[in-house]
Design an enzyme around this catalytic site. Structure first.
Site, PDB file in Angstrom:
ATOM      1  N   ASP A 256       0.863  -1.187   0.000  1.00  0.00           N
ATOM      2  CA  ASP A 256       0.000   0.000   0.000  1.00  0.00           C
ATOM      3  C   ASP A 256       0.898   1.236   0.000  1.00  0.00           C
ATOM      4  OD1 ASP A 256      -1.824  -2.048   0.487  1.00  0.00           O
ATOM      5  OD2 ASP A 256      -2.908  -0.951   2.044  1.00  0.00           O
TER       6      ASP A 256
ATOM      7  N   LYS B 160      -7.001   3.521  -2.591  1.00  0.00           N
ATOM      8  CA  LYS B 160      -7.292   3.466  -1.157  1.00  0.00           C
ATOM      9  C   LYS B 160      -7.499   4.884  -0.631  1.00  0.00           C
ATOM     10  CE  LYS B 160      -4.906   2.053   3.131  1.00  0.00           C
ATOM     11  NZ  LYS B 160      -3.723   1.341   3.674  1.00  0.00           N
TER      12      LYS B 160
ATOM     13  N   LYS C 299     -10.161   0.390  -1.546  1.00  0.00           N
ATOM     14  CA  LYS C 299      -9.956   0.101  -0.126  1.00  0.00           C
ATOM     15  C   LYS C 299     -10.305   1.332   0.701  1.00  0.00           C
ATOM     16  CE  LYS C 299      -6.435  -1.316   3.266  1.00  0.00           C
ATOM     17  NZ  LYS C 299      -5.069  -1.849   3.447  1.00  0.00           N
TER      18      LYS C 299
END
Length: 220
Positions: free
Chosen positions: A94, A158, A187
């Site tokens: 991430d 995300k 996300k």
């Protein structure tokens, strides 16, 4: 949306990114993740070797963060951090995009920054999520960040690091899903503390949730 506890668990990246987390804390996080069979355990890169060992034999993936939490490290550093973490066991990365360059509308730079990390991650057969840090962005900037992430080859977009002024917001999640369609995952991360909030994020379009309140959410 109605999900069983087991189904909901597989949406969750059980997260411990606290700067004061100890080895014991990380081991406990892993035990909780294995108990509930979450999608993953998300930790800072220092802990990836430990987490990889703790999760061995389970279906829970070790994942890490890159350029975290500000996104302002240079691209080469992000690439190195991603490669090293994967070599030590991370299955997903991430990364925080360069927030200032996105706000400044330097989309070419933002895309190139993501693309180089995406290529390094995909070369090793792993997944890349791109953190936009939506609390700093207006709708047009969220759309631009999503579009740059898709163009650069990311697998997910995300919302948040959890270290800014606000975490995931339903409207932002819905906008991100509308922008990327079914081509990328979305996300939602930051500020999700209950089962009700988790299900609302999924209803809004999230396909993964980053949470530290995993035990509470799955016990509600």
């Amino acid at each position: 949306m109605t999900l069983t506890t087991e189904e909901l668990a597989k949406y969750l990246d059980h997260t411990n990114l606290k700067p004061d987390a100890t080895e014991e804390d990380i081991i406990n996080t892993c035990k909780e993740a294995v108990k509930y069979n979450t999608a993953s355990v998300c930790v800072n890169s220092h802990w990836i070797p430990l987490v990889t060992e703790q999760l061995k034999g389970s279906t829970v993936n070790p994942i890490t963060v890159v350029g975290f939490p500000l996104g302002e490290t240079n691209t080469a550093t992000k690439v190195f951090e991603a490669k090293t973490s994967i070599d030590e066991g991370a299955e997903e990365v991430d990364m925080v995009l360069n927030i200032g360059e996105l706000i400044g509308n330097n989309i070419d730079f933002v895309t190139k920054d993501i693309k180089e990390v995406a290529e390094a991650v995909h070369e090793k057969g792993k997944l890349l999520k791109v953190i936009l840090e939506t609390s700093y962005l207006n709708d047009d900037q969220i759309v631009a960040g999503c579009e740059a992430s898709e163009k650069a080859g990311a697998d997910y977009v995300k919302t948040s690091t959890g270290f800014s002024s606000a975490g995931a917001q339903l409207d932002d999640v819905a906008l991100m899903r509308k922008t990327v369609g079914d081509r990328l995952g979305v996300k939602a991360s930051g500020g999700i503390h209950s089962r009700e909030e988790a299900l609302a994020m999924i209803d809004a379009g999230a396909s993964r949730l980053g949470v530290s309140a995993t035990v509470k959410i799955l016990s509600d």
